[in-house]
Scaffold this active site. Structure first.
Site, mmCIF file in Angstrom:
data_model
loop_
_atom_site.group_PDB
_atom_site.id
_atom_site.type_symbol
_atom_site.label_atom_id
_atom_site.label_comp_id
_atom_site.label_asym_id
_atom_site.label_seq_id
_atom_site.Cartn_x
_atom_site.Cartn_y
_atom_site.Cartn_z
ATOM 1 N N LYS A 59 -4.486 14.545 -11.902
ATOM 2 C CA LYS A 59 -3.509 14.615 -13.154
ATOM 3 C C LYS A 59 -2.750 15.650 -13.492
ATOM 4 C CE LYS A 59 -5.665 10.649 -13.669
ATOM 5 N NZ LYS A 59 -4.700 9.259 -13.253
ATOM 6 N N TYR A 117 -10.469 15.290 -10.077
ATOM 7 C CA TYR A 117 -9.601 14.537 -11.116
ATOM 8 C C TYR A 117 -8.524 15.378 -11.841
ATOM 9 C CZ TYR A 117 -9.141 11.434 -15.155
ATOM 10 O OH TYR A 117 -8.313 10.306 -15.966
ATOM 11 N N ASP A 176 0.846 -1.218 -0.108
ATOM 12 C CA ASP A 176 0.054 -0.014 0.129
ATOM 13 C C ASP A 176 1.065 1.034 0.018
ATOM 14 O OD1 ASP A 176 -1.506 2.154 0.674
ATOM 15 O OD2 ASP A 176 -2.708 1.091 2.194
#
Length: 304
Positions: A178, A174, A74
Site C-alpha cells: 500500500k 500489506y 491478467d
C-alpha cells in the site's frame, strides 16, 4: 443529457468488484466510455472464486449512462496489457483516464504476522499483484494517455500518505504494497506533470465492498446490522463514493493542482461537494485517526 465526461475514454484496471467497480460505474454515470478489466468473467473465475465479473461491471456502466466495455486481462502479463491498450487505441484513439485499482491480495496476507512467519510465496505473490501490475499497466497505457493533454492517472491504495507514514498496516507485505502505490503516484506525478498529465493516489475509507459485506454477513440493504459486531463500521462507505471522487477529479479542469498527491474519498467529498449514495459524507481517515485509533467510543458525529 450529456455528462461532464461525455467523449472521454477511461480504463479501469481491476474493475471486477469493490472500488474498481464503483469507479467504473460513476465514470459511466458521468458519460465516459469505460474499459473494465479483470480476471473474473462469466466463463472463468479467478482464484478468488467470487461471483462478480467484469461483464457485470460493464453492464452497470452502460446502465448508468456510459458505455461499458469488458476486456479480460491478467495485468501480470505484459503482452495481454499491451494488447488491451492497442485495442483501446484502435477503437477510441485516445485514453483520458487510467485507474490502477488492481489488488487481488485478500486471500494472501496474514493479519499481524511478522515477515519471518508469513508464507513467503503468498507475500511475494501479493506484491506482484498489488505493485507489479500497476507498473506494467502504466508502462503500456501512458503513451496513449499522453497523446492528448489533460490525462489523469489514479493509483488506488489503502490509506493516505500521512496515515500510512505513521501507522503499521496489517503486516510487512500489506504495508509495503500500500505504501508502494502511494509512492507510485508521487513518481508518476514527476514524470507526467511536465508532459501535461496528472497522477494522484486515492484511498477509499472503510469501504463496503462485496467482500467486506460478506465478511460481516450483511448486504448493502442491511449493512448497519454489522454495527452490533463492529460499531466503528458506522463510518463505512460504498464503493460508489470513491467512484464519485474519481469522476470529480476527471471532470476538473484544474486537477493538476493535485499532481503527485495522496487523496481520500472523504477529503475530495469536502473539496467537490459530492456525497455517498445515502447523502452523507463519511470522512473515514480522519475518523480512524481521531476516534478508532485513539480508543474512543464509536461515534460518527461530525465525521459523516
Amino acid at each position: 443529457m450529456s455528462g461532464p465526461l461525455e467523449g472521454k475514454v477511461a480504463l479501469v484496471a481491476g474493475a471486477t468488484r469493490g472500488a474498481g467497480r464503483g469507479i467504473a460505474v460513476e465514470l459511466g454515470a458521468a458519460g465516459a466510455t469505460v474499459y473494465v478489466t479483470g480476471r473474473s468473467t462469466r466463463a472463468h473465475r479467478s482464484e478468488y472464486g467470487r461471483p462478480e465479473t467484469i461483464e457485470d461491471t460493464a453492464d452497470l456502466v452502460t446502465a448508468a449512462g456510459g458505455q461499458g466495455i469488458a476486456v479480460p486481462a491478467d495485468h501480470l502479463d505484459p503482452s495481454a496489457v499491451r494488447d488491451l491498450v492497442d485495442r483501446v487505441a484502435a477503437e477510441q484513439g485516445r485514453l483520458d483516464v487510467l485507474v490502477n485499482d488492481i489488488w487481488g491480495g485478500e486471500n494472501l496476507f496474514e493479519w499481524d504476522t511478522p515477515v519471518w512467519e508469513h508464507d513467503l510465496d503468498n507475500g511475494l505473490r501479493l506484491l506482484r499483484l498489488a505493485v507489479e501490475t500497476h507498473a506494467v499497466t502504466s508502462h503500456h497505457a501512458l503513451p496513449l494517455l499522453l497523446r492528448r493533454p489533460g490525462g489523469l492517472v489514479v493509483e488506488v491504495t489503502d490509506g493516505t500518505a500521512e496515515y500510512n507514514r505513521d501507522t503499521y498496516r496489517v503486516n510487512f507485505f500489506y504495508d509495503l504494497a500500500k505504501t508502494s502505490v502511494l509512492r507510485m503516484a508521487f513518481a508518476l506525478g514527476h514524470e507526467l506533470g511536465p508532459r501535461g498529465a496528472t497522477a494522484v493516489a486515492l484511498t477509499p475509507g472503510w469501504m463496503r465492498s462485496e467482500h467486506m459485506l460478506d465478511a460481516y454477513g450483511v448486504r448493502e440493504e442491511n449493512w448497519r446490522d454489522a454495527l452490533r459486531r463492529e460499531p466503528h463500521f458506522a463510518i463505512s462507505e460504498t464503493p460508489r463514493y470513491t467512484g464519485r471522487a474519481v469522476a470529480a477529479l476527471a471532470a476538473d479542469p484544474g486537477v493538476a493542482r493535485f499532481n503527485g498527491r495522496s487523496l481520500s474519498s472523504g477529503g475530495l467529498a469536502r473539496e467537490y461537494g459530492f456525497t455517498d449514495l445515502d447523502g452523507s459524507r463519511p470522512d473515514a481517515w480522519r475518523y480512524l485517526a481521531e476516534v478508532q485509533d485513539a480508543g474512543r467510543p464509536a461515534d460518527v458525529t461530525g465525521y459523516r
